[in-house]
Design an enzyme around this catalytic site. Structure first.
Site, PDB file in Angstrom:
ATOM      1  N   HIS A 154       0.842  -1.207   0.000  1.00  0.00           N
ATOM      2  CA  HIS A 154       0.000   0.000   0.000  1.00  0.00           C
ATOM      3  C   HIS A 154       0.873   1.252   0.000  1.00  0.00           C
ATOM      4  O   HIS A 154       2.059   1.193   0.309  1.00  0.00           O
ATOM      5  CB  HIS A 154      -0.924   0.039   1.227  1.00  0.00           C
ATOM      6  CG  HIS A 154      -2.136  -0.829   1.099  1.00  0.00           C
ATOM      7  ND1 HIS A 154      -2.119  -2.167   1.438  1.00  0.00           N
ATOM      8  CD2 HIS A 154      -3.393  -0.568   0.643  1.00  0.00           C
ATOM      9  CE1 HIS A 154      -3.319  -2.684   1.211  1.00  0.00           C
ATOM     10  NE2 HIS A 154      -4.107  -1.740   0.724  1.00  0.00           N
ATOM     11  N   LYS A 158      -0.648   4.877   4.588  1.00  0.00           N
ATOM     12  CA  LYS A 158      -1.504   3.913   5.309  1.00  0.00           C
ATOM     13  C   LYS A 158      -0.964   3.723   6.725  1.00  0.00           C
ATOM     14  O   LYS A 158       0.235   3.550   6.924  1.00  0.00           O
ATOM     15  CB  LYS A 158      -1.561   2.577   4.554  1.00  0.00           C
ATOM     16  CG  LYS A 158      -2.529   1.595   5.175  1.00  0.00           C
ATOM     17  CD  LYS A 158      -2.893   0.476   4.223  1.00  0.00           C
ATOM     18  CE  LYS A 158      -3.807  -0.541   4.888  1.00  0.00           C
ATOM     19  NZ  LYS A 158      -5.095   0.024   5.290  1.00  0.00           N
TER      20      LYS A 158
HETATM   21  P1  NAD Z   1      -7.721   9.721   4.859  1.00  0.00           P
HETATM   22  O1  NAD Z   1      -6.826  10.027   6.021  1.00  0.00           O
HETATM   23  O2  NAD Z   1      -7.402  10.294   3.531  1.00  0.00           O
HETATM   24  O3  NAD Z   1      -9.232  10.142   5.228  1.00  0.00           O
HETATM   25  C1  NAD Z   1      -9.809   9.976   6.489  1.00  0.00           C
HETATM   26  C2  NAD Z   1     -10.624  11.210   6.757  1.00  0.00           C
HETATM   27  O4  NAD Z   1     -11.407  11.007   7.941  1.00  0.00           O
HETATM   28  C3  NAD Z   1      -9.755  12.480   6.987  1.00  0.00           C
HETATM   29  O5  NAD Z   1     -10.161  13.490   6.091  1.00  0.00           O
HETATM   30  C4  NAD Z   1     -10.067  12.831   8.441  1.00  0.00           C
HETATM   31  O6  NAD Z   1     -10.055  14.228   8.672  1.00  0.00           O
HETATM   32  C5  NAD Z   1     -11.473  12.251   8.595  1.00  0.00           C
HETATM   33  N1  NAD Z   1     -11.863  12.069   9.996  1.00  0.00           N
HETATM   34  C6  NAD Z   1     -11.114  11.643  11.045  1.00  0.00           C
HETATM   35  N2  NAD Z   1     -11.844  11.646  12.181  1.00  0.00           N
HETATM   36  C7  NAD Z   1     -13.088  12.085  11.828  1.00  0.00           C
HETATM   37  C8  NAD Z   1     -14.281  12.301  12.554  1.00  0.00           C
HETATM   38  N3  NAD Z   1     -14.354  12.089  13.877  1.00  0.00           N
HETATM   39  N4  NAD Z   1     -15.379  12.743  11.884  1.00  0.00           N
HETATM   40  C9  NAD Z   1     -15.324  12.971  10.550  1.00  0.00           C
HETATM   41  N5  NAD Z   1     -14.194  12.798   9.807  1.00  0.00           N
HETATM   42  C10 NAD Z   1     -13.101  12.354  10.437  1.00  0.00           C
HETATM   43  O7  NAD Z   1      -7.783   8.137   4.792  1.00  0.00           O
HETATM   44  P2  NAD Z   1      -8.345   7.218   3.613  1.00  0.00           P
HETATM   45  O8  NAD Z   1      -7.221   6.790   2.728  1.00  0.00           O
HETATM   46  O9  NAD Z   1      -9.550   7.864   2.997  1.00  0.00           O
HETATM   47  O10 NAD Z   1      -8.763   5.915   4.426  1.00  0.00           O
HETATM   48  C11 NAD Z   1      -9.710   5.977   5.486  1.00  0.00           C
HETATM   49  C12 NAD Z   1      -9.959   4.572   6.018  1.00  0.00           C
HETATM   50  O11 NAD Z   1     -10.550   3.755   5.012  1.00  0.00           O
HETATM   51  C13 NAD Z   1      -8.683   3.815   6.445  1.00  0.00           C
HETATM   52  O12 NAD Z   1      -8.967   3.038   7.577  1.00  0.00           O
HETATM   53  C14 NAD Z   1      -8.383   2.934   5.250  1.00  0.00           C
HETATM   54  O13 NAD Z   1      -7.606   1.794   5.582  1.00  0.00           O
HETATM   55  C15 NAD Z   1      -9.784   2.555   4.844  1.00  0.00           C
HETATM   56  N6  NAD Z   1      -9.959   2.086   3.459  1.00  0.00           N
HETATM   57  C16 NAD Z   1     -10.847   1.081   3.285  1.00  0.00           C
HETATM   58  C17 NAD Z   1     -11.144   0.623   2.019  1.00  0.00           C
HETATM   59  C18 NAD Z   1     -12.201  -0.422   1.836  1.00  0.00           C
HETATM   60  O14 NAD Z   1     -12.461  -0.860   0.691  1.00  0.00           O
HETATM   61  N7  NAD Z   1     -12.882  -0.847   2.911  1.00  0.00           N
HETATM   62  C19 NAD Z   1     -10.483   1.185   0.895  1.00  0.00           C
HETATM   63  C20 NAD Z   1      -9.559   2.210   1.113  1.00  0.00           C
HETATM   64  C21 NAD Z   1      -9.322   2.669   2.408  1.00  0.00           C
END
Ligand code: NAD
Length: 266
Positions: A154, A158
């Site tokens: 990744h 991450k």
């Molecule tokens: P990122 O850091 O780009 O985005 C996360 C966002 O959440 C940030 O903008 C942050 O400010 C916000 N956030 C944090 N606390 C918050 C709260 N209390 N209320 C509202 N917003 C809040 O991360 P990302 O790359 O978008 O990934 C996010 C999560 O999704 C990770 O855990 C990642 O591993 C997971 N993910 C899952 C899949 C899937 O298919 N299930 C795919 C990609 C990523």
């Protein structure tokens, strides 16, 4: 028309979900976008943020009073637990994509799912969920005659490892072989490790650059090996899966589901 709320709306995945919802505009509409209180995105139009043009949905810092049917959460485990409690109390459905939940945090989601419908999936891509089935089939066919290793890569941002998808692949394979992943997983090797014992399932993690997500399950016997590999080239694939899950959930009242259920692979 399903009304979608997005938490983590300005994040990498949140913005992709806004784009994916736009593709399914005849069935779903983004009505709520929420970010962390200290996010610079508060007040911005979430459509403009996602690059699809303004949709008159400003990013706010609270779910209180928000109008939505299904909440899509790609945030952080501690935030996800709070959002699940909110949805449980407000009687709203939830799609959880956030990974890295510990056992206690997962229990909170399971408890919420006693009252509301929840899809919890560490990987929302159709291809990865197909790979879960292929890995299960390979494990059952090879039985205990092979060494099994799971390799994932990744991007450098991450924060959890191994990925939720790699762990899920491990669970699927372990369960197909009647093993408990907690007992047989090997997450690191260094120094004088001794020979590999057959019943272990090894994990290797790569973090580099802008890799969106790659997973390989390797079944190695004497004389041949099978590798099941998935490569994601765009986060949109996960976002389309999340929107599909939200639409599927709109028909359900309570219970905990995963993407296998959504895709009819269960
Ligand atoms: P990122 O850091 O780009 O985005 C996360 C966002 O959440 C940030 O903008 C942050 O400010 C916000 N956030 C944090 N606390 C918050 C709260 N209390 N209320 C509202 N917003 C809040 O991360 P990302 O790359 O978008 O990934 C996010 C999560 O999704 C990770 O855990 C990642 O591993 C997971 N993910 C899952 C899949 C899937 O298919 N299930 C795919 C990609 C990523």
């Amino acid at each position: 028309m399903v009304k979608l709320g997005i938490v983590g709306a300005a994040g990498r995945m949140g913005r992709c979900v806004v784009q994916a919802a736009q593709v399914a505009v005849d069935r779903v509409r983004v009505t709520t976008a929420v970010e962390a209180v200290d996010s610079p995105a508060i007040g911005a139009d979430v459509g403009a943020l996602a690059g699809i043009g303004a949709i008159e949905v400003p990013v706010t810092d609270t779910l209180q009073g928000a109008d939505f049917d299904v909440l899509v959460d790609f945030t952080h485990p501690s935030a996800t637990v709070e959002h699940a409690a909110f949805c449980r109390d407000a009687g709203r459905r939830m799609v959880v994509g956030t990974t890295g939940l510990d056992a206690e945090q997962r229990r909170c989601i399971e408890q919420a799912a006693d009252s509301i419908a929840v899809v919890l999936a560490p990987n929302m891509s159709v291809g990865v969920n197909l790979c879960f089935r292929l890995a299960e089939m390979a494990a059952k066919t090879f039985g205990d005659e092979v060494d099994i290793e799971i390799v994932e890569a990744h991007h450098r941002h991450k924060v959890d490892a191994p990925s939720g998808t790699a762990l899920r692949l491990g669970e699927v394979v372990a369960s197909a072989l009647g093993r408990d992943l907690d007992d047989c997983a090997v997450y690191a090797r260094q120094g004088q490790t001794g020979q590999r014992s057959r019943e272990t399932i090894g994990f290797a993690t790569i973090r580099a650059g802008d890799i969106v997500g790659e997973h390989t399950v390797l079944f190695a016997a004497e004389g041949e090996r099978v590798e099941i590999t998935h490569r994601a080239s765009s986060r949109l694939t996960f976002a389309h899966g999340a929107v599909r899950a939200a639409l599927w959930l709109a028909e359900r009242d309570r219970g905990l589901y995963d993407m296998q259920d959504v895709l009819g692979l269960g």
